[in-house]
Design an enzyme around this catalytic site. Structure first.
Site, PDB file in Angstrom:
ATOM      1  N   TYR A 236       0.797  -1.206   0.071  1.00  0.00           N
ATOM      2  CA  TYR A 236      -0.053   0.018   0.170  1.00  0.00           C
ATOM      3  C   TYR A 236       0.770   1.146  -0.053  1.00  0.00           C
ATOM      4  O   TYR A 236       0.732   2.330  -0.772  1.00  0.00           O
ATOM      5  CB  TYR A 236      -0.980   0.056   1.212  1.00  0.00           C
TER       6      TYR A 236
ATOM      7  N   LYS B  94       1.407   4.231  -3.003  1.00  0.00           N
ATOM      8  CA  LYS B  94       1.084   5.880  -2.749  1.00  0.00           C
ATOM      9  C   LYS B  94       2.292   6.671  -2.867  1.00  0.00           C
ATOM     10  O   LYS B  94       2.157   7.690  -3.416  1.00  0.00           O
ATOM     11  CB  LYS B  94       0.411   6.018  -1.457  1.00  0.00           C
TER      12      LYS B  94
END
Length: 242
Positions: free
Chosen positions: A161, A165
Site C-alpha cells: 500500500y 501511494k
C-alpha cells in the site's frame, strides 16, 4: 455550474466529499464500480435534499468503464472541472517487504497507481476545457519517505500500500510538471487517519474532516500551488515533506 468526478465515491471519504461539493453548487458524478450501489446511494442523497449528484459506472481497473464514463460525461456536459482520484485499496493487513508476493503488490498498484494513470490520461482533454481545472490524487502520510525512513518510527507498515501511494506521489509531481504550462492544478492530498470501512472505523479524523481537506484543494485559485503533497493532520498546511 462546475462539474466534478470522484472515483470510488459510493461510500466513505469519497461519498462525503461528493456531498460537500454538491452543497457548494457543484454537480458531482459519483464513480462506482457497482452502478446499482451507486444509484442506491444517489437515490438516498436525493431523498435527503441533494440535487447535483449522479452515479456513473467506473472501475479504475477496467479501462472500458473509464472510457464509457468519459463518453457519458462528454455527452452530458462540455467539460470537467474537478477530478478526484479517490478509489483505492489497502491490500490487506498482512504486508511485508520479505513475504508479500508480487501478485499482492500488483493488485494494489493496479488500483492505487495504474487506475489513476488511466483516469487522468482519459479525462485530461475534458479538464483542459475548464477555466480552472483541478486534480486531487488522494494519497497518505504513510507514503512519506521522510516519515518512514526514520527507523525509530515503529508505526505499522503496509509495504504494498505504501509503495503504491509513494509511486502515486511521484506520478502527481510528473503530471503537474508536464501540465505546468496549462491552467490545470494537480496535488496529492492525505485525508488523514479517517474513521471509515477502510480503517475498520478507527482513526483520528472524521469523514467530514477528511473530505474537507480534499475538497479544499479542488477549489484553489489560479495562483495556487501545483505538484505538491499535503498532509495537514501530520505536517500542517505547508511544506509537507514527500
Amino acid at each position: 455550474m462546475k462539474i466534478a468526478l470522484i472515483t470510488g465515491a459510493n461510500k466513505g471519504i469519497g461519498l462525503e466529499t461528493a456531498k460537500q461539493l454538491s452543497k457548494k453548487g457543484i454537480f458531482v458524478y459519483i464513480g462506482s464500480r457497482d452502478i446499482k450501489k451507486g444509484k442506491l446511494i444517489v437515490d438516498k442523497l436525493i431523498s435527503e435534499g441533494f440535487k447535483n449528484i449522479k452515479a456513473i459506472e467506473l472501475d479504475v481497473t477496467k479501462i472500458e468503464t473509464i472510457i464509457s464514463a468519459k463518453k457519458i460525461i462528454e455527452r452530458e456536459t462540455s467539460q470537467l472541472d474537478i477530478l478526484i482520484n479517490n478509489a483505492g485499496i489497502s491490500g490487506g493487513f498482512d504486508q511485508s517487504a520479505l513475504t508479500s508476493s508480487t501478485e499482492q503488490f500488483r493488485e494494489v498498484f493496479e488500483t492505487n497507481l495504474y487506475g489513476v494513470v488511466s483516469v487522468c490520461q482519459t479525462f485530461v482533454e475534458l479538464l483542459k476545457k475548464s477555466d480552472k481545472p483541478r486534480i486531487v490524487n488522494v494519497s497518505t502520510a504513510m507514503a512519506s519517505l521522510t516519515l518512514f525512513s526514520d527507523f525509530n518510527n515503529h508505526t505499522t507498515r503496509f509495504v504494498a500500500y505504501q509503495a503504491s501511494k509513494t509511486a502515486l506521489n511521484m506520478y502527481t509531481i510528473n503530471l503537474a510538471y508536464e501540465l505546468r504550462e496549462t491552467n490545470i492544478k494537480i496535488n496529492a492530498v492525505c485525508p488523514g487517519y479517517t474513521q471509515t470501512d477502510f480503517t475498520g472505523h478507527q482513526g483520528t479524523s472524521s469523514v467530514e474532516q477528511a473530505a474537507k481537506r480534499i475538497s479544499k484543494y479542488t477549489l484553489i485559485e489560479q495562483d495556487g500551488v501545483t505538484g505538491r503533497f499535503f498532509s495537514e493532520e501530520y505536517f500542517g498546511k505547508e511544506n509537507c515533506p514527500w
